[in-house]
Design an enzyme around this catalytic site. Sequence first.
Site, PDB file in Angstrom:
ATOM      1  N   LYS A 283       6.357  -4.347   8.702  1.00 19.98           N
ATOM      2  CA  LYS A 283       5.617  -4.838   8.490  1.00 19.98           C
ATOM      3  C   LYS A 283       4.423  -3.880   7.236  1.00 19.98           C
ATOM      4  CE  LYS A 283       2.221  -2.564  11.906  1.00 19.98           C
ATOM      5  NZ  LYS A 283       1.318  -1.868  10.973  1.00 19.98           N
ATOM      6  N   SER A 284       4.912  -2.620   7.124  1.00 18.78           N
ATOM      7  CA  SER A 284       4.966  -1.998   5.959  1.00 18.78           C
ATOM      8  C   SER A 284       5.104  -3.161   4.708  1.00 18.78           C
ATOM      9  CB  SER A 284       5.394  -1.317   5.472  1.00 18.78           C
ATOM     10  OG  SER A 284       4.226   0.503   6.717  1.00 18.78           O
TER      11      SER A 284
ATOM     12  N   ARG B 164       3.110  -4.905   1.647  1.00 23.58           N
ATOM     13  CA  ARG B 164       2.659  -4.246   0.139  1.00 23.58           C
ATOM     14  C   ARG B 164       3.663  -5.678  -0.107  1.00 23.58           C
ATOM     15  NH1 ARG B 164       3.477  -0.223   3.077  1.00 23.58           N
ATOM     16  NH2 ARG B 164       2.961   1.450   2.240  1.00 23.58           N
TER      17      ARG B 164
ATOM     18  N   ARG C 238     -11.367   4.124  12.414  1.00 24.21           N
ATOM     19  CA  ARG C 238     -10.295   4.883  11.793  1.00 24.21           C
ATOM     20  C   ARG C 238     -11.039   5.327   9.851  1.00 24.21           C
ATOM     21  NH1 ARG C 238      -4.763   2.039  11.832  1.00 24.21           N
ATOM     22  NH2 ARG C 238      -3.839   4.200  11.035  1.00 24.21           N
TER      23      ARG C 238
ATOM     24  N   GLN D 288      -0.509   4.900   3.194  1.00 25.01           N
ATOM     25  CA  GLN D 288      -1.564   4.399   2.265  1.00 25.01           C
ATOM     26  C   GLN D 288      -2.171   4.806   1.287  1.00 25.01           C
ATOM     27  OE1 GLN D 288      -3.535   3.754   6.550  1.00 25.01           O
ATOM     28  NE2 GLN D 288      -1.656   2.655   7.071  1.00 25.01           N
TER      29      GLN D 288
ATOM     30  N   ASP E  77       4.589   7.013  12.670  1.00 22.26           N
ATOM     31  CA  ASP E  77       4.727   6.046  13.738  1.00 22.26           C
ATOM     32  C   ASP E  77       5.651   5.460  15.301  1.00 22.26           C
ATOM     33  OD1 ASP E  77       2.815   4.999  12.580  1.00 22.26           O
ATOM     34  OD2 ASP E  77       4.002   2.950  11.319  1.00 22.26           O
TER      35      ASP E  77
ATOM     36  N   LYS F 285      -5.150   7.219  14.403  1.00 25.99           N
ATOM     37  CA  LYS F 285      -4.262   5.889  14.543  1.00 25.99           C
ATOM     38  C   LYS F 285      -4.611   4.410  14.837  1.00 25.99           C
ATOM     39  CE  LYS F 285      -0.717   6.754  11.393  1.00 25.99           C
ATOM     40  NZ  LYS F 285      -1.133   6.793  10.552  1.00 25.99           N
TER      41      LYS F 285
ATOM     42  N   ARG G  53      -3.313   8.448  19.588  1.00 24.38           N
ATOM     43  CA  ARG G  53      -2.016   9.064  19.853  1.00 24.38           C
ATOM     44  C   ARG G  53      -1.994   9.817  20.543  1.00 24.38           C
ATOM     45  NH1 ARG G  53       1.108   4.586  16.174  1.00 24.38           N
ATOM     46  NH2 ARG G  53      -0.637   2.396  16.631  1.00 24.38           N
TER      47      ARG G  53
ATOM     48  N   ARG H 151       1.699  -0.285  19.668  1.00 26.52           N
ATOM     49  CA  ARG H 151       2.906   1.135  20.114  1.00 26.52           C
ATOM     50  C   ARG H 151       2.391   1.592  21.720  1.00 26.52           C
ATOM     51  NH1 ARG H 151       4.916   0.578  15.272  1.00 26.52           N
ATOM     52  NH2 ARG H 151       3.624   0.072  13.420  1.00 26.52           N
TER      53      ARG H 151
END
Length: 432
Positions: free
Chosen positions: A21-22, A26, A122, A168, A318, A345, A349, A391
């Site tokens: 995903k990251s 990008r 967030r 990030q 994560d 998050k 979490r 998650r």
Amino acid sequence: MRRVFAPSGPLRGTVAAPPDKSLSHRAALFAAMCDDPVPITGYLDAADTNSTLAAVQALGALVERRGEELVVRGPGLRAAAAAEAPIDVGNAGTLMRVLPGWLAGQEGGRWTLDGDPSIRRRPVDRIAEPLRAMGARLRAREDRYPPFTVEGGALRGIEYRLPVASAQVKSCVLIAGLLAEGPTTVVEPAPSRDHTERLLAAAGVRVDRADGAVTVAPQDELELGAVHVPGDPSSAAFLVAAAVLVPGSRIVVEGMAANWTRVGFLRILERMGAIVLGDLEAPDAAAADAEPVCELDVAAGPLTGTAVEPGEVPLAIDELPLVALLGCFAEGETVVRGAQELRLKESDRIATVVDGLRGLGADIEATADGFAVRGTGRLRGGTLDAHGDHRLAMLGAVAGLASDDGVAVEGMEAAAVSYPGFEADVAALLGA
Ligand code: S3P
């Protein structure tokens, strides 16, 4: 959507790790900053990364699917188009926090970024502070939360010390640095994932990395060849944890990113006594440009509790919910410290993991900056609410497979944010 995960027999077989995903976020963003078309293979087809494709399209990029390949034709580094409507980032925190770095340097433009109810909780002040220091004009609700409005303009390079390690925020400031006057340096209190640095280097940018500082200089253009997105260690971690916990399991995960800054969870797991074999990147290779890939071979086995210290947290951020679950089955106590970031998050979490696992019978308590679990070697089971957090949904599923009575997960659909094939991969490994 409610799904029941019954106690299972062993997981066995080979599975391809789902795309990262990251790196997908990008790859699409950097491809859009290039003048020439960029072919991307292995791009993650999930809600979060589809939000990024929609965002770059709104900013003038052309995105074409050609079989397995995605081709992104950018507007280029300084030519993001005006977007008429707000850019909807959905649930994607990385998109919300990284994209403004690019937009802040687009002279004459104005964009608003917004997202789902989770995104609106967030904070974006962590990127607003350094971007303002670079000269950007920004607006946020209560000066802290989305919707977030960015007015593009001339930027100046800065040296910014991150108060908390965050890939990030680091990425956002470095991208703004490409458009600023003079060099930009980001200093991290501890290493975080370095995909941005590696991709920038691959795009022809000189990236100086020394003693926790990363420096880039302004660029005329970016030029990226073909990009391959490897498998996601954070998604694969759910399968790995299931294989470690369910007796008799043995699985092979293929094509997973082996980047040292992404596999902190596997180092924690090994310390707990798990048998995980794979050609992971060594720490001294962490300044490399390429993204190495590995094959993991994982077998079930007994675990002992461990202490996860603050410096390890960004490298396994994560996966920490899974550390809590593994701790339930380990001998002794498992403690995580210095992880207050978990509260910011997709859900809080610390609260959702502690409440969720306690509801399944775990002996776990929250601390201000993490949690402590006393291992009992088993978990009863019950119902776990995903709170819209992908998650957490997958955590509940893995807990169910390893539990005595099974786990009903409320809100299983959240898994599609990062890993739409999760249930199918689990079913295949169970031989279902
Ligand atoms: C990410 C960085 C981490 C991580 C998130 C993805 C990224 O967030 O939790 O899932 O792609 O850069 P922080 O940078 O806020 O720690």
